[in-house]
Motif scaffolding. Sequence first.
Motif, PDB file in Angstrom:
ATOM      1  N   THR A  55       9.789   2.140  48.086  1.00 34.44           N
ATOM      2  CA  THR A  55       8.947   1.142  47.426  1.00 34.44           C
ATOM      3  C   THR A  55       9.689   0.552  46.238  1.00 34.44           C
ATOM      4  O   THR A  55      10.702   1.093  45.779  1.00 34.44           O
ATOM      5  N   ALA A  56       9.163  -0.563  45.741  1.00 36.75           N
ATOM      6  CA  ALA A  56       9.760  -1.195  44.568  1.00 36.75           C
ATOM      7  C   ALA A  56       9.673  -0.283  43.350  1.00 36.75           C
ATOM      8  O   ALA A  56      10.585  -0.253  42.514  1.00 36.75           O
ATOM      9  N   GLN A  57       8.586   0.468  43.243  1.00 38.85           N
ATOM     10  CA  GLN A  57       8.434   1.375  42.108  1.00 38.85           C
ATOM     11  C   GLN A  57       9.483   2.480  42.151  1.00 38.85           C
ATOM     12  O   GLN A  57      10.019   2.883  41.111  1.00 38.85           O
ATOM     13  N   ARG A 134      15.851  -7.073  41.293  1.00 41.71           N
ATOM     14  CA  ARG A 134      15.063  -7.980  42.140  1.00 41.71           C
ATOM     15  C   ARG A 134      14.382  -7.192  43.255  1.00 41.71           C
ATOM     16  O   ARG A 134      13.216  -7.445  43.584  1.00 41.71           O
ATOM     17  N   ALA A 135      15.103  -6.231  43.822  1.00 35.58           N
ATOM     18  CA  ALA A 135      14.504  -5.397  44.858  1.00 35.58           C
ATOM     19  C   ALA A 135      13.414  -4.507  44.289  1.00 35.58           C
ATOM     20  O   ALA A 135      12.481  -4.115  45.008  1.00 35.58           O
ATOM     21  N   ALA A 136      13.489  -4.190  42.992  1.00 38.13           N
ATOM     22  CA  ALA A 136      12.474  -3.366  42.342  1.00 38.13           C
ATOM     23  C   ALA A 136      11.292  -4.182  41.850  1.00 38.13           C
ATOM     24  O   ALA A 136      10.396  -3.638  41.194  1.00 38.13           O
ATOM     25  N   GLY A 137      11.277  -5.477  42.141  1.00 30.67           N
ATOM     26  CA  GLY A 137      10.157  -6.323  41.745  1.00 30.67           C
ATOM     27  C   GLY A 137      10.226  -6.827  40.330  1.00 30.67           C
ATOM     28  O   GLY A 137       9.211  -7.321  39.802  1.00 30.67           O
ATOM     29  N   ASP A 139      11.718  -9.586  38.868  1.00 33.42           N
ATOM     30  CA  ASP A 139      12.442 -10.839  39.071  1.00 33.42           C
ATOM     31  C   ASP A 139      12.871 -11.471  37.749  1.00 33.42           C
ATOM     32  O   ASP A 139      13.947 -12.086  37.667  1.00 33.42           O
TER      33      ASP A 139
END
Length: 249
Positions: A55-57, A134-137, A139
């Motif tokens: 997950t992004a978290q 960016r992959a972790a949300g 942006d």
Amino acid sequence: MAVMLLTEMTPPPGADSVALLRARAGAARRAACACLMAVLALLPAAGLLADRAGTAQQALPPAVLSLAVFLGGLPALAVTQAVWGARAELLRRRERELYGVARSARLWPLTRPAVALGWAVTLLLGCTVPGLFRAAGRDALAGTLNWVIETTATALAAAGAVAGVWLLFSWAKEAAGMRTRAGRPGGSPGDPWDPGPGARPHGTAALWACAAAADVGLVAARAHLWEPSTGLVCALLAAALACAVVTDE
């Protein structure tokens, strides 16, 4: 008996100072190499763990670790390598003054391209950090990091070009000087004041080779040249860090 007689003799002039300079240069070399090995292990490992997060978290902690290692690693590399270079140059100057030849300079031309390669790989890995956020949300943070990288790219390219020219020039100059001195008689005194390679622990080279192999494996995995399991990534990271710590002692 011969060893006892040698140890009871008065060291030749300058031997004590050269021994101290060699010890200081060796400690600086180990610290610089250990720092480089640690950075080249942590950066790709953190990137791999972030890419494989479910997950992004879960991807955020490795991304933060990667950014912290990159921001902290650059000044650490600069400081440790500057100290190493200064101490090595002082040692070579003293050896030439006393013995007419610098024994410690034999491998010096080979270390410069290796250090330059380490810097290049570190900077390339640092350029992948925005993508991790960016992959972790995150942006907004990824955009800021991208802007910083793009803004400083020109300056870094210019600095890298100047450093590369200086590296090639100094490497060629040192290599030519070594060929000129190759047949020159003389040199530093022998044991017990100037122990050679045989006096070094035999396991040190193996530890450095292990750390280098682990770093190469992690960087290759980050470049998608192979796909090790997450457990193997953690094992390679632990091996690289353990070897770097042991060899730095």
